[in-house]
Scaffold this motif. Structure first.
Motif, mmCIF file in Angstrom:
data_model
loop_
_atom_site.group_PDB
_atom_site.id
_atom_site.type_symbol
_atom_site.label_atom_id
_atom_site.label_comp_id
_atom_site.label_asym_id
_atom_site.label_seq_id
_atom_site.Cartn_x
_atom_site.Cartn_y
_atom_site.Cartn_z
ATOM 1 N N ALA A 110 56.982 27.271 84.362
ATOM 2 C CA ALA A 110 55.985 27.216 83.527
ATOM 3 C C ALA A 110 55.652 25.646 83.337
ATOM 4 N N PHE A 111 55.320 24.838 84.383
ATOM 5 C CA PHE A 111 54.839 23.724 84.327
ATOM 6 C C PHE A 111 55.896 22.524 83.773
ATOM 7 N N GLY A 112 57.024 22.874 83.734
ATOM 8 C CA GLY A 112 57.817 21.734 83.375
ATOM 9 C C GLY A 112 57.728 21.269 81.831
ATOM 10 N N THR A 113 57.518 22.309 80.910
ATOM 11 C CA THR A 113 57.192 21.583 79.598
ATOM 12 C C THR A 113 58.540 21.707 78.883
ATOM 13 N N ARG A 136 47.174 35.378 75.060
ATOM 14 C CA ARG A 136 46.555 35.454 76.128
ATOM 15 C C ARG A 136 45.467 34.498 76.472
ATOM 16 N N ASN A 137 45.492 33.673 75.255
ATOM 17 C CA ASN A 137 44.192 32.800 75.220
ATOM 18 C C ASN A 137 44.324 31.611 75.870
ATOM 19 N N SER A 138 43.485 31.144 76.992
ATOM 20 C CA SER A 138 43.469 29.888 77.750
ATOM 21 C C SER A 138 42.210 29.039 77.212
ATOM 22 N N VAL A 139 41.797 29.148 76.178
ATOM 23 C CA VAL A 139 40.619 28.284 75.802
ATOM 24 C C VAL A 139 41.281 27.499 74.541
ATOM 25 N N ALA A 198 43.433 27.108 83.203
ATOM 26 C CA ALA A 198 43.636 28.201 84.132
ATOM 27 C C ALA A 198 44.381 29.274 83.617
ATOM 28 N N ASP A 199 45.305 29.004 82.455
ATOM 29 C CA ASP A 199 46.430 30.287 82.002
ATOM 30 C C ASP A 199 46.863 29.602 80.616
ATOM 31 N N PRO A 200 47.312 30.600 80.041
ATOM 32 C CA PRO A 200 47.705 30.283 78.556
ATOM 33 C C PRO A 200 49.134 29.256 78.580
ATOM 34 N N THR A 201 49.847 29.210 79.590
ATOM 35 C CA THR A 201 50.784 28.294 79.560
ATOM 36 C C THR A 201 50.367 27.021 79.391
ATOM 37 N N GLN A 202 49.161 26.878 80.407
ATOM 38 C CA GLN A 202 48.635 25.429 80.395
ATOM 39 C C GLN A 202 47.985 24.923 78.997
#
Length: 522
Positions: free
Chosen positions: A279-282, A326-329, A373-377
């Protein structure tokens, strides 16, 4: 008492106490947590309360470690409180922003953190500070990788036993699978991990992990032994191994040598790229219920079952993270109307994920919606950018109630305030397993530059940054690869502006400059 001193407006003087300061000076300190006073403005000194009485200095310091260098510590044992001083205000802001929604735990007890009114901690004249000083020295030795300091510490207080750099790790209560990537993620907090081998023995999941330096191994063991990766399960039991050097034959999901990317995977295929931390190395949301260790707080209950692979190869979905929102905004507010553009937000938020659309509000131009692009980002961008200074204002980023950013209807003029970037060539995370996944760092005054053509000199690069108003403090090309360089600017805010302005800048010879934040300093 201290509270009167704080509220009397002398908040910018250093916090000095002498040996005669009675403990009762701290008696009023708790009052301001009752909600009747807003926390003071950001400061690099943080006030921690409800600290369990048996907690060590090292454990308190560990809360600050993932966010930057910890420069001082004052423990008030009788009052279950502590003051922690970070090297920079930015680090303290990132730390408070992370821990506000996700309360950290020490010894399974919640610990509360807010800004102190002090701008620095002066503890030189205080008794009983020897342990705090020793713990800080050990941490700083680890963080700077300096064995000299570590050896001094060892000589002075015997803090570092003569142990090697290989740890043996047993994971107990293995209710969820623990991957090699997960171990890499956790243990990298404490220094450079060179090799990992995982295996099963006596029906237990075990691993051998080799650091570049025994100091790193010592510190990781000190902080992580006995901690659980997820709430109430996957408990780490850590000892020093008698092995001095691990031999890794294959790079795959069971073993990895991070110094040798050329090793085969053992099944005739090419080796994997270096691990893409899940998940993007956070550092903040991989293990949402990771209690206490290295400042990874339990953000939510880990109820949705085991870690599962998502459709995209090379990425992981962490239950509990995806389950939270689930929100990416994102709603981004307190923007400087004069300076901000959709493109600027696209470039800045694009450091932490792929930005699909940006909308600056038509009626309220200090606010914008950014669709990731997705909630993790989206969560990652909040963790790193909320509280960051941008064009003279403190940016605020939270999840929006909108699920998508609407494009304007045909024929509707929105003055170019809404932009669609779904097909942009500048997305950093499109390619699964891309090295960008594990080079994600908080905004910093030092920038990593790449894709520089051979003809471009130091002076050309310095002048380029000076031309947009940056103060260039230092610059150096990488010795092994002159396409890459590090540049240190006058402040974190300057570096943020420079990244927005110059990422993808055309340097000629068909080379466009690539810029990201660096964890190094010059």
């Amino acid at each position: 008492g201290l509270d009167e001193l704080l509220s009397s407006g002398v908040s910018n003087r250093p916090f000095t106490m002498d040996n005669s300061t009675p403990d009762t000076d701290y008696g009023n300190e708790k009052k301001k947590f009752k909600g009747d006073r807003l926390p003071s403005s950001p400061s690099r000194v943080l006030h921690l309360r409800q600290i369990p009485s048996d907690v060590t200095e090292a454990e308190v310091i560990s809360l600050g470690l993932p966010f930057g260098k910890v420069t001082n510590l004052l423990m008030l044992k009788g009052k279950s409180q502590a003051f922690l001083e970070m090297a920079s205000e930015e680090a303290a802001v990132t730390m408070v922003n992370y821990y506000t929604p996700a309360t950290p735990h020490l010894r399974s007890q919640p610990v509360y953190i807010q800004y102190s009114n002090h701008r620095e901690l002066k503890t030189d004249n205080l008794p009983n500070q020897a342990r705090a000083r020793a713990a800080l020295q050990a941490v700083n030795a680890v963080q700077s990788g300096s064995l000299d300091i570590a050896n001094t510490v060892a000589a002075e207080g015997g803090l570092l036993p003569g142990q090697g750099s290989v740890l043996r790790i047993i994971v107990e209560n293995l209710f969820y699978p623990v991957t090699l990537e997960a171990l890499y993620q956790i243990f990298s907090k404490f220094g450079s991990v060179l090799k990992i081998i995982t295996f099963s023995k006596n029906n237990q999941f075990q691993a051998l992990l080799q650091y570049a330096d025994p100091v790193n191994a010592y510190y990781a063991k000190m902080i992580l032994d006995g901690q659980s990766i997820y709430t109430a399960c996957c408990t780490l039991r850590i000892d020093f191994s008698k092995l001095i050097n691990l031999k890794v034959k294959y790079n795959n999901d069971k073993s990895r040598d991070f110094t040798r990317l050329d090793l085969p995977s053992g099944d005739g295929q090419l080796a994997l790229e270096p691990p893409m931390p899940a998940a993007f190395g956070t550092q903040n949301i991989i293990f949402p219920s990771y209690a206490g260790a290295a400042g990874l707080a339990p953000a939510m209950d880990f109820a949705q079952g085991a870690v599962t692979s998502s459709a995209a190869p090379g990425q992981m979905t962490i239950p509990g993270v995806t389950g939270v929102s689930r929100n990416s905004v994102l709603l981004v507010s307190n923007l400087n109307l004069e300076a901000i553009t959709p493109h600027g937000l696209f470039i800045l938020f694009g450091v932490y994920g792929d930005v699909i659309r940006v909308k600056i509000m038509f009626k309220k131009k200090g606010n914008a919606l950014v669709q990731m692009a997705d909630p993790t980002q989206a969560q990652l961008a909040i963790n790193y950018l909320n509280g960051q200074r941008l064009y003279g204002r403190v940016l605020r980023a939270t999840l929006s109630k909108h699920q998508t950013v609407q494009l304007p209807h045909e024929g509707q003029d929105d003055q170019g305030l809404t932009k669609d970037y779904s097909n942009s060539p500048l997305h950093r995370f499109k390619k699964p397993g891309s090295k960008n996944f594990y080079n994600i760092f908080p905004p910093s005054a030092t920038l990593h530059l790449s894709n520089i053509p051979p003809s471009v000199t130091v002076d050309v690069m310095k002048n380029l940054f000076a031309s947009i108003g940056s103060t260039v403090k230092a610059f150096r090309f990488f010795q092994k690869d002159c396409k890459m360089a590090l540049i240190q600017l006058g402040s974190v805010e300057e570096a943020v502006h420079a990244l927005i302005e110059l990422h993808n800048h055309d340097l000629g010879e068909n080379h466009h400059l690539r810029i990201s934040f660096s964890k190094s300093t010059l």
